[in-house]
Design an enzyme around this catalytic site. Structure first.
Site, PDB file in Angstrom:
ATOM      1  N   LYS A 103       0.834  -1.207   0.000  1.00 42.35           N
ATOM      2  CA  LYS A 103       0.000   0.000   0.000  1.00 42.35           C
ATOM      3  C   LYS A 103       0.873   1.264   0.000  1.00 42.35           C
ATOM      4  O   LYS A 103       0.562   2.242  -0.676  1.00 42.35           O
ATOM      5  CB  LYS A 103      -0.943  -0.011   1.214  1.00 42.35           C
ATOM      6  N   GLN A 117      -4.216  -1.144   9.713  1.00 45.24           N
ATOM      7  CA  GLN A 117      -4.178  -2.498   9.152  1.00 45.24           C
ATOM      8  C   GLN A 117      -4.789  -3.493  10.141  1.00 45.24           C
ATOM      9  O   GLN A 117      -4.386  -3.555  11.300  1.00 45.24           O
ATOM     10  CB  GLN A 117      -2.725  -2.876   8.820  1.00 45.24           C
ATOM     11  N   ASP A 165     -10.590   3.357   4.407  1.00 39.99           N
ATOM     12  CA  ASP A 165     -11.101   1.995   4.260  1.00 39.99           C
ATOM     13  C   ASP A 165     -12.619   1.947   4.455  1.00 39.99           C
ATOM     14  O   ASP A 165     -13.232   0.887   4.302  1.00 39.99           O
ATOM     15  CB  ASP A 165     -10.432   1.053   5.279  1.00 39.99           C
TER      16      ASP A 165
END
Ligand code: NDP
Length: 296
Positions: A54, A98, A121
């Site tokens: 990422k 994460q 996200d």
């Protein structure tokens, strides 16, 4: 007749190119590129690989990235303080935490302090609420990637019967909301659904997100349907003992014969998820800083 293969890798590369072009424009206009902060707690090797990818993607588009790597024994209070600080940091446009977090940390408490305007996200309660209410906001990347791929097969999804197989917070539920926003007639199926094959055969768009290798067989697919296979499952290789390969939730070779369009695994929804994070970072930066964001 074989289905149209929806090449997620190629479409994601297009999207990354568009993001990079806009980042370059923003830099020359405002003297600044958007910044994505990635928070990683602990030593899970897979999580380290994902975060590294990422960060690389982010930097390749010309955006800035900030990596916050914390030891596995970081306390919940410390992580909350770090995420709060990033939420308040003027320089940070997007934040990803994460997952999974170590077992001693309550993910919900951490997400509760993540600014919804930086929630790239789309995992916070406020982002989920904005999606449910049809208000502008940051959408989860996997379901959004699924919609983009389906629209490559059929520009206007309006009126289509869409069956979303799976009801997770990360994929199934937001996918259902996003296909509803495209004016599909949406059904959500799950482990308690009766006669799943029959439900699937009614679907013009079949989104499989169950984490069960090749469970959806070719004869579950309505002829001509758009099949979006979100599943990523590692199974033993057929050719080499001891090796593994990735398969989706759909029996690809079978479905290819019946479907009108289908996403491969790997190379379908996965790359779209990665590219979606970049687009969300750009969107978050433009919305927060009052910059114009071209439609991509
Ligand atoms: P979850 O395990 O959180 O959810 C699975 C869902 O599938 C649940 O709603 C469950 O039903 C349903 N389900 C499980 N087994 C069956 C069954 N036999 N029949 C019917 N329904 C069933 O998974 P996720 O949503 O997080 O992920 C789904 C898949 O997508 C996984 O393979 C994951 O690796 C992949 N994934 C891929 C991404 C990408 O970028 N391509 C990103 C995220 C996930 P119930 O609620 O009743 O238990």
């Amino acid at each position: 007749v074989s289905a149209l293969v929806l090449d997620g890798a190629a479409i994601a590369a297009e999207l990354r190119g568009e993001v990079a072009a806009i980042v370059a424009q923003l830099k020359s206009k405002h003297g600044k590129a958007p910044c994505l902060a990635a928070v990683l707690v602990g030593d899970d090797p897979a999580s380290h690989v994902y975060v590294a990818a990422k960060v690389r993607d982010t930097e390749e588009t010309g955006m800035r990235s900030l990596e916050v790597r914390l030891p596995a024994d970081t306390s919940e209070a410390d992580l909350i303080a770090r995420v709060k600080a990033l939420s308040a940091d003027e320089e940070v446009d997007g934040i990803l935490v994460q997952l999974p977090l170590p077992a001693h940390i309550d993910q919900n408490k951490v997400l509760a302090v993540l600014s919804p305007d930086k929630d790239v996200d789309g995992l916070t309660e406020i982002s989920a609420g904005r999606l449910a209410l049809g208000k502008p906001g940051l959408r989860p990347c996997t379901p959004e990637g699924s919609v983009i791929l389906a629209k490559r097969a059929q520009k206007d999804l309006s009126g289509a019967n869409c069956l979303v197989l799976g009801r997770s917070i990360l994929v199934g539920k937001p996918a259902a909301a996003l296909f509803l926003a495209e004016n599909c007639t949406v059904t959500i199926a799950h482990s308690r659904t009766r006669d799943l094959p029959a439900r699937c055969r009614e679907a013009d768009i079949l989104v499989a997100a169950i984490g069960r290798p090749e469970m959806v067989r070719g004869d579950w697919v309505k002829p001509g349907a758009i099949v979006i296979d979100v599943g990523i499952n590692r199974v033993p290789s057929l050719k080499t003992q001891g090796k593994t390969r990735l398969v989706g939730d759909v029996a690809y070779a079978e479905a290819l014969e019946t479907a009108g369009a289908i996403t491969p695994v790997p190379g379908g929804v996965g790359p779209m998820t990665r590219a979606g994070l970049l687009r969300n970072t750009l969107r978050a930066a433009c919305a927060r800083r009052g910059w114009d964001m071209p439609a991509i």
